[in-house]
Design a protein around this motif. Structure first.
Motif, mmCIF file in Angstrom:
data_model
loop_
_atom_site.group_PDB
_atom_site.id
_atom_site.type_symbol
_atom_site.label_atom_id
_atom_site.label_comp_id
_atom_site.label_asym_id
_atom_site.label_seq_id
_atom_site.Cartn_x
_atom_site.Cartn_y
_atom_site.Cartn_z
ATOM 1 N N SER A 1 28.696 38.721 35.851
ATOM 2 C CA SER A 1 29.642 39.718 35.326
ATOM 3 C C SER A 1 30.999 39.525 35.978
ATOM 4 C CB SER A 1 29.147 41.133 35.644
ATOM 5 O OG SER A 1 28.071 41.445 34.805
ATOM 6 N N LEU A 2 32.041 39.547 35.162
ATOM 7 C CA LEU A 2 33.391 39.374 35.705
ATOM 8 C C LEU A 2 34.042 40.733 35.932
ATOM 9 C CD1 LEU A 2 34.994 36.314 33.873
ATOM 10 C CD2 LEU A 2 33.810 36.422 36.078
ATOM 11 N N THR B 1 31.256 37.933 30.735
ATOM 12 C CA THR B 1 30.501 37.208 31.771
ATOM 13 C C THR B 1 31.048 35.793 31.909
ATOM 14 O OG1 THR B 1 28.875 36.463 30.152
ATOM 15 C CG2 THR B 1 28.330 38.475 31.370
ATOM 16 N N HIS B 2 30.635 35.147 32.982
ATOM 17 C CA HIS B 2 31.083 33.787 33.284
ATOM 18 C C HIS B 2 29.823 32.972 33.579
ATOM 19 C CE1 HIS B 2 32.812 30.617 35.888
ATOM 20 N NE2 HIS B 2 33.985 30.903 35.362
ATOM 21 N N TYR C 1 39.723 33.210 36.946
ATOM 22 C CA TYR C 1 38.712 32.690 37.870
ATOM 23 C C TYR C 1 38.616 31.168 37.819
ATOM 24 C CZ TYR C 1 37.303 37.294 39.366
ATOM 25 O OH TYR C 1 37.312 38.543 39.945
ATOM 26 N N ASP C 2 38.979 30.551 36.692
ATOM 27 C CA ASP C 2 38.961 29.086 36.604
ATOM 28 C C ASP C 2 40.311 28.492 37.005
ATOM 29 O OD1 ASP C 2 36.285 28.961 35.727
ATOM 30 O OD2 ASP C 2 36.930 29.596 33.728
ATOM 31 N N LEU C 3 41.384 29.054 36.436
ATOM 32 C CA LEU C 3 42.715 28.487 36.691
ATOM 33 C C LEU C 3 43.116 28.590 38.172
ATOM 34 C CD1 LEU C 3 45.011 27.275 34.915
ATOM 35 C CD2 LEU C 3 46.071 29.547 34.931
ATOM 36 N N PHE C 4 42.815 29.744 38.769
ATOM 37 C CA PHE C 4 43.202 29.963 40.166
ATOM 38 C C PHE C 4 42.039 29.699 41.129
ATOM 39 C CE2 PHE C 4 45.938 33.140 37.758
ATOM 40 C CZ PHE C 4 47.079 32.341 37.769
ATOM 41 N N SER C 5 41.112 28.875 40.681
ATOM 42 C CA SER C 5 39.916 28.594 41.480
ATOM 43 C C SER C 5 40.218 28.027 42.887
ATOM 44 C CB SER C 5 39.018 27.658 40.670
ATOM 45 O OG SER C 5 38.114 27.017 41.480
ATOM 46 N N PRO C 6 41.267 27.204 43.076
ATOM 47 C CA PRO C 6 41.513 26.707 44.437
ATOM 48 C C PRO C 6 41.718 27.837 45.458
ATOM 49 C CG PRO C 6 42.772 25.426 42.848
ATOM 50 C CD PRO C 6 42.159 26.581 42.081
ATOM 51 N N LEU D 1 31.919 40.489 41.719
ATOM 52 C CA LEU D 1 31.365 39.547 40.738
ATOM 53 C C LEU D 1 29.837 39.507 40.776
ATOM 54 C CD1 LEU D 1 33.797 36.598 41.507
ATOM 55 C CD2 LEU D 1 33.755 37.954 39.385
ATOM 56 N N GLY D 2 29.246 38.904 39.772
ATOM 57 C CA GLY D 2 27.803 38.665 39.792
ATOM 58 C C GLY D 2 27.050 39.850 39.209
#
Ligand code: ADP
Ligand code: CIR
Length: 344
Positions: A254-255, A248-249, A65-70, A262-263
């Motif tokens: 919730s991931l 969680t993030h 979710y962070d690395l592929f955020s774009p 999500l959420g």
């Protein structure tokens, strides 16, 4: 698809993936890989192989979710109408609207589920067979410690009699054993190993283990007593949270493997007889969509409505509390029931 070439999407493809994966985004992501070895090609495989996908991506782990955020952030924002931050959980019953009389009359059954995954493990698309077994063991142990009203039996899928399995699927208690979207995402690897169903003695509470998410915690019963269903779900989530460490993030709550979950990761749904609105299914989908609701068929996602009965649920799960999402469903189905009365 050539592993790192820009994927080809057919002209009919309308998935969120096909609309948000620009050449620039692909160039930025194509050589990236998470700590559990999940690549950009893995992320988009389901949507590339299954061009009828509505979304088309599955995350392999929290880092995805962070690395592929774009790519994932625009997808998440379009689906949920926001990309976080997600509020603290709230399962309170105090401010729930009352179900309208007309909606209550049309409801056949009510279900609320949440998805959960364990911290410290990859998500299903990137998990190893050994890790999947360890996840199952931890969940089984937690399930032995449920409060009395939720207690029941764990049924491992590899040992399940096929006739029982079909009966459970037919009665909406067990996941289907074929889903090409999950298959393409790598979520059906080693099937049926380490998968199973926990079912409470009264069959109103269940937990799906290692399907699309490591846990789907579910409350289901006949009729439209939304409050009772929600309360049971909240009890189950609270009990399991005290014995399991859920993933969680900070921004996304919730991931889950699919970004639509999500959420809250909560889908509250009613099976509802909409005789009048069933005359024009396309219009029903449009109306529901405008109300922030999703229409599914009688056997869940990618199935058909039957006998004028549809599965109506909240569409948005991120950036809202559980109680607010349920309140939204209750208000929305009151409106649908009214429109159905007018159309009948
Ligand atoms: P999920 O809800 O986990 O995203 P599906 O849409 O595939 O996945 O639904 C799972 C199962 O739950 C299906 O058998 C579906 O028919 C059943 N289901 C959903 N809502 C209800 C309901 N209100 N009453 C009875 N069964 C339901
Ligand atoms: C798809 O893209 O169609 C599947 N991967 C499922 C997406 C989630 N489902 C949904 O919003 N109805």
């Amino acid at each position: 698809m050539e592993e790192k070439g820009f994927p080809a999407f057919g002209t009919g493809c309308a998935s969120l993936l096909s609309r948000h994966l620009t050449r620039r985004v692909w160039e930025e992501l194509k050589d990236l890989e998470t700590g559990s070895g999940y690549t950009a090609a893995d992320l988009i495989r389901s949507g590339v192989e299954q061009q009828e996908s509505s979304v088309g991506v599955y995350a392999g782990d929290a880092e995805s979710y962070d690395l592929f955020s774009p790519l994932l952030t625009p997808v998440v924002r379009e689906y949920h109408g926001n990309a976080g931050p997600h509020p603290a959980p709230d399962y309170s019953l105090a401010h729930l609207p009352e179900l309208s009389v007309s909606a209550a009359r049309k409801i056949i059954s009510t279900r609320v589920r949440v998805g959960r995954n364990l911290a410290g493990f990859p998500l299903g698309p990137a998990i190893s067979p050994g890790q999947r077994r360890e996840v199952e063991e931890r969940i089984k142990a937690a399930l032995t410690r449920l409060p009395e009203h939720l207690q029941g039996t764990y049924h491992p899928l590899p040992e399940m009699d096929p006739a029982l399995r079909d009966d459970l699927i037919e009665r909406h208690l067990l996941f289907k054993n074929e889903d090409r979207f999950l298959l393409s995402a790598g979520l059906m690897r080693d099937w049926p190993e380490a998968r199973g169903l926990f079912l409470s003695h009264d069959e109103a509470f269940s937990v799906w283990v290692n399907e699309e998410d490591q846990l789907r915690i579910i409350s289901l019963q006949k009729g439209g007593d939304v409050t009772e269903v929600f309360k049971r779900l909240a009890d189950g989530v609270a009990a399991l949270s005290s014995h399991l460490d859920f993933l969680t993030h900070p921004r996304l709550g919730s991931l889950t493997s699919c970004p639509t979950n999500l959420g809250t990761a909560m889908r509250a749904s009613v099976h509802m007889k909409l005789k009048g609105l069933a005359e024009d299914e396309e219009a029903l989908h449009k109306t529901a969509n405008a109300l922030g609701l999703q229409v599914r068929g009688i056997h869940g996602e990618h199935s058909e409505g039957r006998g004028g009965i549809y599965d109506i649920s909240n569409r948005m799960r991120l950036g809202v509390t559980e109680a607010a999402a349920l309140g939204h469903l209750i208000d929305g189905i009151a409106r649908l029931a009214l429109l159905d009365d007018e159309a009948s």
